[in-house]
Design a protein around this motif. Structure first.
Motif, PDB file in Angstrom:
ATOM      1  N   ALA A  32       0.724  -0.874  -0.055  1.00 24.02           N
ATOM      2  CA  ALA A  32       0.110  -0.053  -0.344  1.00 24.02           C
ATOM      3  C   ALA A  32       0.860   1.228   0.191  1.00 24.02           C
ATOM      4  O   ALA A  32       1.722   1.004   0.607  1.00 24.02           O
ATOM      5  CB  ALA A  32      -1.109  -0.123   1.419  1.00 24.02           C
ATOM      6  N   ALA A  33       0.271   2.108  -0.304  1.00 21.99           N
ATOM      7  CA  ALA A  33       1.238   3.914   0.265  1.00 21.99           C
ATOM      8  C   ALA A  33       1.532   3.898   0.835  1.00 21.99           C
ATOM      9  O   ALA A  33       0.672   4.023   1.742  1.00 21.99           O
ATOM     10  CB  ALA A  33       0.746   4.790  -0.584  1.00 21.99           C
ATOM     11  N   ALA A  34       2.691   4.254   1.181  1.00 25.56           N
ATOM     12  CA  ALA A  34       3.098   5.147   2.377  1.00 25.56           C
ATOM     13  C   ALA A  34       3.931   6.734   1.659  1.00 25.56           C
ATOM     14  O   ALA A  34       4.234   7.282   1.226  1.00 25.56           O
ATOM     15  CB  ALA A  34       4.676   4.091   2.675  1.00 25.56           C
ATOM     16  N   ALA A  35       3.868   6.809   3.145  1.00 25.20           N
ATOM     17  CA  ALA A  35       4.772   8.308   3.284  1.00 25.20           C
ATOM     18  C   ALA A  35       5.391   8.451   4.262  1.00 25.20           C
ATOM     19  O   ALA A  35       4.822   8.451   5.305  1.00 25.20           O
ATOM     20  CB  ALA A  35       3.663   9.704   3.116  1.00 25.20           C
ATOM     21  N   VAL A  36       6.530   9.681   4.776  1.00 27.86           N
ATOM     22  CA  VAL A  36       7.145   9.651   5.642  1.00 27.86           C
ATOM     23  C   VAL A  36       8.026  10.752   5.825  1.00 27.86           C
ATOM     24  O   VAL A  36       8.390  11.584   4.008  1.00 27.86           O
ATOM     25  CB  VAL A  36       8.929   8.511   4.944  1.00 27.86           C
ATOM     26  CG1 VAL A  36       9.850   9.141   6.108  1.00 27.86           C
ATOM     27  CG2 VAL A  36       8.248   6.804   5.119  1.00 27.86           C
ATOM     28  N   ARG A  37       8.525  11.687   6.699  1.00 29.41           N
ATOM     29  CA  ARG A  37       9.186  13.294   6.629  1.00 29.41           C
ATOM     30  C   ARG A  37      10.136  12.582   7.015  1.00 29.41           C
ATOM     31  O   ARG A  37      10.200  12.100   8.763  1.00 29.41           O
ATOM     32  CB  ARG A  37       8.115  14.154   7.070  1.00 29.41           C
ATOM     33  CG  ARG A  37       6.638  13.795   5.597  1.00 29.41           C
ATOM     34  CD  ARG A  37       6.256  15.647   6.018  1.00 29.41           C
ATOM     35  NE  ARG A  37       5.129  15.370   5.584  1.00 29.41           N
ATOM     36  CZ  ARG A  37       3.993  15.298   5.726  1.00 29.41           C
ATOM     37  NH1 ARG A  37       3.534  15.242   7.189  1.00 29.41           N
ATOM     38  NH2 ARG A  37       2.849  15.078   5.051  1.00 29.41           N
ATOM     39  N   ILE A  38      11.181  13.488   6.816  1.00 29.17           N
ATOM     40  CA  ILE A  38      12.822  14.228   7.612  1.00 29.17           C
ATOM     41  C   ILE A  38      12.635  15.133   8.072  1.00 29.17           C
ATOM     42  O   ILE A  38      12.885  15.972   7.076  1.00 29.17           O
ATOM     43  CB  ILE A  38      13.618  13.275   7.284  1.00 29.17           C
ATOM     44  CG1 ILE A  38      13.679  11.623   6.344  1.00 29.17           C
ATOM     45  CG2 ILE A  38      15.032  13.180   7.720  1.00 29.17           C
ATOM     46  CD1 ILE A  38      14.545  11.006   5.406  1.00 29.17           C
ATOM     47  N   TYR A  39      12.479  15.210   9.399  1.00 31.38           N
ATOM     48  CA  TYR A  39      12.610  16.674  10.264  1.00 31.38           C
ATOM     49  C   TYR A  39      14.070  16.787  10.498  1.00 31.38           C
ATOM     50  O   TYR A  39      15.036  15.948  11.068  1.00 31.38           O
ATOM     51  CB  TYR A  39      11.465  16.690  10.985  1.00 31.38           C
ATOM     52  CG  TYR A  39      10.490  16.788  10.648  1.00 31.38           C
ATOM     53  CD1 TYR A  39       9.721  17.995  10.568  1.00 31.38           C
ATOM     54  CD2 TYR A  39       9.563  15.482  10.639  1.00 31.38           C
ATOM     55  CE1 TYR A  39       8.363  18.227   9.928  1.00 31.38           C
ATOM     56  CE2 TYR A  39       8.296  15.782  10.186  1.00 31.38           C
ATOM     57  CZ  TYR A  39       7.265  17.022   9.425  1.00 31.38           C
ATOM     58  OH  TYR A  39       6.458  16.392   9.385  1.00 31.38           O
ATOM     59  N   ASP A  40      14.711  18.480  10.599  1.00 30.97           N
ATOM     60  CA  ASP A  40      15.865  18.718  11.435  1.00 30.97           C
ATOM     61  C   ASP A  40      14.687  19.170  13.149  1.00 30.97           C
ATOM     62  O   ASP A  40      14.711  20.132  13.246  1.00 30.97           O
ATOM     63  CB  ASP A  40      15.576  19.517  10.669  1.00 30.97           C
ATOM     64  CG  ASP A  40      17.309  21.009  11.787  1.00 30.97           C
ATOM     65  OD1 ASP A  40      17.204  20.468  12.605  1.00 30.97           O
ATOM     66  OD2 ASP A  40      17.047  22.099  10.851  1.00 30.97           O
ATOM     67  N   ASN A  41      14.599  17.668  13.307  1.00 27.95           N
ATOM     68  CA  ASN A  41      14.101  18.042  14.902  1.00 27.95           C
ATOM     69  C   ASN A  41      14.964  17.312  15.951  1.00 27.95           C
ATOM     70  O   ASN A  41      15.047  15.594  15.118  1.00 27.95           O
ATOM     71  CB  ASN A  41      13.416  17.895  15.278  1.00 27.95           C
ATOM     72  CG  ASN A  41      11.976  18.733  15.951  1.00 27.95           C
ATOM     73  OD1 ASN A  41      12.813  18.060  17.561  1.00 27.95           O
ATOM     74  ND2 ASN A  41      11.450  19.289  16.382  1.00 27.95           N
ATOM     75  N   ALA A  42      15.202  17.517  17.260  1.00 25.17           N
ATOM     76  CA  ALA A  42      15.509  15.802  18.256  1.00 25.17           C
ATOM     77  C   ALA A  42      14.220  14.955  18.747  1.00 25.17           C
ATOM     78  O   ALA A  42      15.020  14.153  19.005  1.00 25.17           O
ATOM     79  CB  ALA A  42      16.213  16.669  19.085  1.00 25.17           C
ATOM     80  N   SER A  43      13.382  15.625  18.368  1.00 31.85           N
ATOM     81  CA  SER A  43      12.257  14.288  19.240  1.00 31.85           C
ATOM     82  C   SER A  43      11.555  14.601  18.507  1.00 31.85           C
ATOM     83  O   SER A  43      10.601  13.935  19.206  1.00 31.85           O
ATOM     84  CB  SER A  43      12.827  14.798  20.148  1.00 31.85           C
ATOM     85  OG  SER A  43      12.275  16.097  20.605  1.00 31.85           O
ATOM     86  N   ALA A  44      10.705  15.219  17.706  1.00 34.39           N
ATOM     87  CA  ALA A  44       9.841  15.272  17.287  1.00 34.39           C
ATOM     88  C   ALA A  44       9.307  15.737  15.968  1.00 34.39           C
ATOM     89  O   ALA A  44       9.964  16.499  14.861  1.00 34.39           O
ATOM     90  CB  ALA A  44       8.590  16.751  18.280  1.00 34.39           C
ATOM     91  N   ALA A  45       8.369  15.345  14.763  1.00 34.35           N
ATOM     92  CA  ALA A  45       7.868  16.069  13.938  1.00 34.35           C
ATOM     93  C   ALA A  45       7.565  17.050  13.640  1.00 34.35           C
ATOM     94  O   ALA A  45       5.543  16.708  13.387  1.00 34.35           O
ATOM     95  CB  ALA A  45       6.394  14.531  13.201  1.00 34.35           C
ATOM     96  N   SER A  46       8.609  18.502  13.534  1.00 32.52           N
ATOM     97  CA  SER A  46       7.876  19.328  13.317  1.00 32.52           C
ATOM     98  C   SER A  46       9.361  19.625  13.314  1.00 32.52           C
ATOM     99  O   SER A  46      10.097  19.109  13.060  1.00 32.52           O
ATOM    100  CB  SER A  46       7.561  20.146  14.341  1.00 32.52           C
ATOM    101  OG  SER A  46       8.322  19.653  16.036  1.00 32.52           O
ATOM    102  N   GLY A  47       8.966  21.744  12.352  1.00 28.06           N
ATOM    103  CA  GLY A  47      10.018  22.029  12.469  1.00 28.06           C
ATOM    104  C   GLY A  47      10.283  22.257  10.600  1.00 28.06           C
ATOM    105  O   GLY A  47       9.390  22.305   9.892  1.00 28.06           O
ATOM    106  N   VAL A  48      12.036  22.249  10.250  1.00 23.16           N
ATOM    107  CA  VAL A  48      12.019  21.849   8.906  1.00 23.16           C
ATOM    108  C   VAL A  48      11.740  20.485   8.652  1.00 23.16           C
ATOM    109  O   VAL A  48      12.654  20.252   8.280  1.00 23.16           O
ATOM    110  CB  VAL A  48      13.718  23.099   8.601  1.00 23.16           C
ATOM    111  CG1 VAL A  48      14.008  22.811   7.750  1.00 23.16           C
ATOM    112  CG2 VAL A  48      13.639  24.355   9.203  1.00 23.16           C
ATOM    113  N   ILE A  49      11.312  20.428   7.566  1.00 23.30           N
ATOM    114  CA  ILE A  49      11.081  19.419   6.568  1.00 23.30           C
ATOM    115  C   ILE A  49      12.623  19.400   5.512  1.00 23.30           C
ATOM    116  O   ILE A  49      12.398  19.726   4.863  1.00 23.30           O
ATOM    117  CB  ILE A  49       9.932  18.762   5.768  1.00 23.30           C
ATOM    118  CG1 ILE A  49       8.646  19.317   6.426  1.00 23.30           C
ATOM    119  CG2 ILE A  49      10.253  18.175   4.753  1.00 23.30           C
ATOM    120  CD1 ILE A  49       7.510  19.341   6.156  1.00 23.30           C
TER     121      ILE A  49
END
Length: 91
Positions: A32-49
């Protein structure tokens, strides 16, 4: 030279401090389709992608940055949807 950190298939911290994102290899594993984001952040999915990856069913991607991307705060992988495996390369 870069280190490879295996993906767990879930959201995860790759590096808690400053790092360089040298690349990544990601493969969708559940048909099935998937999506992944890699962030400039030490502990959470936020900030600069730093990277946003959308994969079709059974798709894969392998990216190497000739000049690594600087992550000032750390590197965090957010598995937005789907089931994935692979690794992130950091320096």
């Amino acid at each position: 030279m870069s280190d490879q950190v295996a993906l767990t298939g879930a959201d995860q911290v790759i590096r808690t401090g400053s790092a360089y994102l040298a690349g990544y290899t990601i493969r969708e594993t559940a048909g099935a389709a998937a999506a992944v984001r890699i962030y400039d952040n030490a502990s959470a999915a936020s900030g600069v992608i730093l990277a946003a990856v959308s994969l079709p069913a059974d798709g894969s991607v392998d990216v190497m940055y000739p000049s690594s991307l600087r992550a000032l705060h750390g590197v965090f992988v957010d598995v937005v949807s789907g089931t994935v495996e692979g690794s992130v390369r950091i320096g």
